[in-house]
Structures are given as structure tokens and as C-alpha cells.
Design an enzyme around this catalytic site. Structure first.
Site, short mmCIF file in Angstrom:
data_model
loop_
_atom_site.label_atom_id
_atom_site.label_comp_id
_atom_site.label_asym_id
_atom_site.label_seq_id
_atom_site.Cartn_x
_atom_site.Cartn_y
_atom_site.Cartn_z
CG HIS A 321 22.03 73.98 -29.21
ND1 HIS A 321 20.94 74.18 -30.04
CD2 HIS A 321 21.52 73.50 -28.05
CE1 HIS A 321 19.84 73.85 -29.41
NE2 HIS A 321 20.16 73.42 -28.19
CD GLU A 322 23.40 71.39 -25.47
OE1 GLU A 322 22.83 72.02 -24.57
OE2 GLU A 322 22.79 70.58 -26.19
CG HIS A 325 20.41 75.90 -23.95
ND1 HIS A 325 19.21 76.58 -24.00
CD2 HIS A 325 20.21 74.74 -24.63
CE1 HIS A 325 18.33 75.87 -24.69
NE2 HIS A 325 18.91 74.76 -25.09
#
Length: 381
Positions: A321-322, A325
Site C-alpha cells: 500500500h505504502e 502511494h
């Protein structure tokens, strides 16, 4: 140090009974009214325009005290004449979104504390004032257009159980360059002495495992996006376009590449909260302007290494997820437009392509960590 093979196998995860997106026409709706207070100081009034009470998670949303992205900022569209004697000959400059320089948080979907929730009765509203110059460089001044829309998670008890749509008016303002330049940035890079801090002990081991699992998840998600089930891709990204599938696969491959080494790459990854933005609800934060990722305490205490539950959170998909980003991994970086399966699958195709949680959910919903030597196929969708 480069990582090689996993000690465990990543297998397809059975998500045979799919949750349906929220019927947003029957759910409450949040209306956001934006107005200018003074130069770059903006006020948002968030009103429940539905007919029932709503409890929503205000992390990454209005009322969040952290420097999160609450609105999108655009340089206004304008027309440039190309010849003084031929006014019909013009060049149209389309709006461009200004880079966000605050933080993005991943928050837990269960066990949320009361201070992360806001309750609004029908017709009730809350106000939030924030300075957009604290999280974007507006020192150039000029015309700026401000707006926001998306889906905010709703909670029953302390668990996310759905989502509600929200949207705002389009606010156009003239920014005074000198005043904007005087606003202190909400986030500043760490000094060199702090940046040399490294992981150690059990946290280092946990992050190493998460990075290895992220490589496998991302590579297999890339293959699934490129040439896997079209119906499964449609479920998450709302299209079966070959160009979109190629784009999604490319982002997953970039994530796998970034996670494969701890000595090179575009991101800096900290085992601990280096900026002080973690809380009991947040397992990880990301600073897109600096391509910095930091794990929080509950990354290690609340999340398992790799879940066996469809669409649940774990360390591997939080790390994925990070990375998704981060613009340094694959540009442009993704935003938080819909959080959780319900909200993510209610987005349009263009929104899903830019929504960070869509990628994490696709990777999680497709694969499962198994310690069995024999690889068993769990479903054939």
C-alpha cells in the site's frame, strides 16, 4: 541486501463470496462546502444530507489534525492566444494538480478508537479550517481551484462496515504569493543525523519478511493484472481495457522492484515513527513529497505477516500500500479515494486506477500465504 526466494508459497486466496459495494443511493451522503477565510486559509463545512445518523472515520479526512490531503488543488485552465491578428488561434492550458506535500496514512479497519470517529445526525454539520499552503507550495501565487470528492469509510462499533460518498463545490481563489510563502510547511525533511537511523531486532526481521512477501504479492498481482481473469480485474478496476491492465501491471512490477532491495531504490523506509504522526489507529504513514515511508507500532503488534482472510489487512499489503502511494516508485503516486473493499469497488475506473487501496485489495484478494509444501489451487476465477 537483495532478497531472493520466499520460504513460503503465495497461493490464490479464495474470495468466493464477494461483498457488494454499498448502495450509495440509499446511504447517507456528505456535502462539503468550501470557502476562503483568508488567502490560503480554507474552511470546510461537512454536512450530513441524508435521513439517518452516520458515523464515519475522519482519518485522512476533515477533522484530522495531521497534515493530510483534504482537498485537491489545481492551477486554473486558461487560453493563450497564438497570434495577435488571428484570435481564433489559441492554445488551451488544462488544469494541473499541484503536488501534495503532507502525509498519507493507512489506518486499521477494525478496533478503531473513538477519537478516530465522527458522528453526524441528519442535517448536522462540522467545520474544519486548514491552510492549504502548509501542504502545497503556493509561493507562485495566482489562481487556484479547490475541490474534493470520494468515499469516506463508515463504521459500526469500531469496525469499518461501508462507505458514504462526499463531494464539494469548486472554489476558485486568488493566492497572494508573499503571504503563501510565509506559511510554514507542515512537514520538513529529517536532518541527516536522523536519516541514518536503521532497523534492528524483531522490527528489522518483520520488515524484511514483509518486503519479501511484498515482492511475491506484487509480482503475482502484476501477472494477474496483465493476463489473469478479466472478471476479477473488472471487479476492482471497473474495466478490462488492455491499456489499463498494462498500466496496473507496470505499477505492481515497480513495487516489486522497489521492495526487492534495502540498499537502493527511490524510497526511504523507517521501522519506526520518525515524524510523530503515528497513532493507535495507524500502522503506517507515507510522505509522498519525499518518498519516505514509516511503520508505526501497530504495524508490528496488530498486523499479521500475511493474512488468510480476504481483503483483510496485514504487514505485506500495508507495505505494498505504502509503495503504491510513492511517486518515486511509479509516477504519479496514488491517492486515498476509497478506503476498504466497499469504497474501493464503488469508484469509477479512472478513480480506481488512482486509488491506493484498490491495488492492496486486488493483491490481497488474489493471493494467500501458505506454509504448505504442496501448492493447492483454491479457486479458479
Amino acid at each position: 541486501m537483495r532478497f531472493t526466494a520466499l520460504a513460503s508459497a503465495i497461493l490464490p486466496l479464495a474470495c468466493n463470496v464477494l461483498a457488494l459495494p454499498a448502495k450509495t443511493g440509499e446511504a447517507p451522503k456528505l456535502d462539503v462546502s468550501l470557502s476562503q477565510v483568508d488567502n490560503t486559509l480554507i474552511k470546510a463545512v461537512v454536512k450530513n444530507t441524508g435521513s439517518e445518523d452516520i458515523t464515519f472515520v475522519h482519518l485522512n479526512f476533515f477533522r484530522d489534525k495531521a497534515p493530510v490531503k483534504k482537498v485537491s488543488l489545481f492551477r486554473q485552465r486558461y487560453v493563450i492566444p497564438l497570434h495577435p491578428h488571428f484570435p481564433a488561434l489559441t492554445s488551451v492550458i488544462q488544469p494541473t494538480e499541484l503536488p501534495f506535500q503532507g502525509i498519507k496514512q493507512r489506518f486499521r479497519t477494525e478496533g478503531l478508537t473513538e477519537d478516530a470517529l465522527t458522528v453526524l445526525a441528519p442535517g448536522e454539520s462540522i467545520e474544519d479550517e486548514f491552510d492549504i499552503a502548509a501542504t502545497s507550495d503556493l509561493s507562485e501565487g495566482g489562481s487556484i481551484t479547490i475541490s474534493t470528492d470520494g468515499f469516506v469509510p463508515i463504521a459500526t462499533g469500531n469496525k469499518i462496515t461501508g462507505s458514504v460518498p462526499y463531494s464539494s463545490n469548486e472554489l476558485s481563489i486568488e493566492v497572494d504569493a508573499a503571504q503563501a510563502a510565509s506559511v510554514a510547511s507542515a512537514v520538513k525533511p529529517l536532518d541527516k543525523r536522523t536519516k541514518v537511523a536503521s532497523c534492528s531486532g524483531t522490527r528489522s526481521s518483520a520488515l524484511s519478511t514483509a518486503l519479501k512477501n511484498t515482492v511475491s504479492l506484487a509480482n503475482q498481482a502484476a501477472s494477474a493484472a496483465q493476463s489473469g481473469s478479466s472478471s476479477r480485474f473488472q471487479e476492482y478496476f471497473k474495466t478490462t481495457s488492455s491499456s489499463v491492465r498494462t498500466s496496473v501491471a507496470a505499477r505492481f512490477r515497480a513495487v516489486a522492484s522497489e521492495a526487492s532491495s534495502t540498499s537502493s531504490g527511490s524510497t526511504t523506509y523507517y521501522c519506526t515513527d520518525t515524524y510523530g504522526y503515528c497513532s493507535s489507529n495507524v500502522p503506517g504513514v507515507h510522505l509522498p513529497a519525499y518518498n519516505i515511508i514509516a511503520n508505526c507500532d501497530i504495524y508490528y503488534t496488530y498486523l499479521s505477516a500475511l493474512t488468510r482472510t480476504c481483503h483483510a489487512q496485514d504487514q505485506a499489503t500495508t507495505t505494498l500500500h505504502e509503495f503504491t502511494h510513492a511517486p518515486g516508485v511509479y509516477s504519479p503516486g496514488t491517492d486515498d479515494l476509497g478506503y476498504g473493499y466497499d469504497a474501493a469497488t464503488a469508484l469509477s475506473s479512472s478513480q480506481a486506477l488512482n486509488n491506493v487501496d484498490t491495488y492492496a485489495l486486488f493483491a490481497n484478494g488474489k493471493f494467500l500465504l501458505s506454509r504448505e509444501v504442496d501448492v493447492k489451487y483454491l479457486h479458479t476465477t
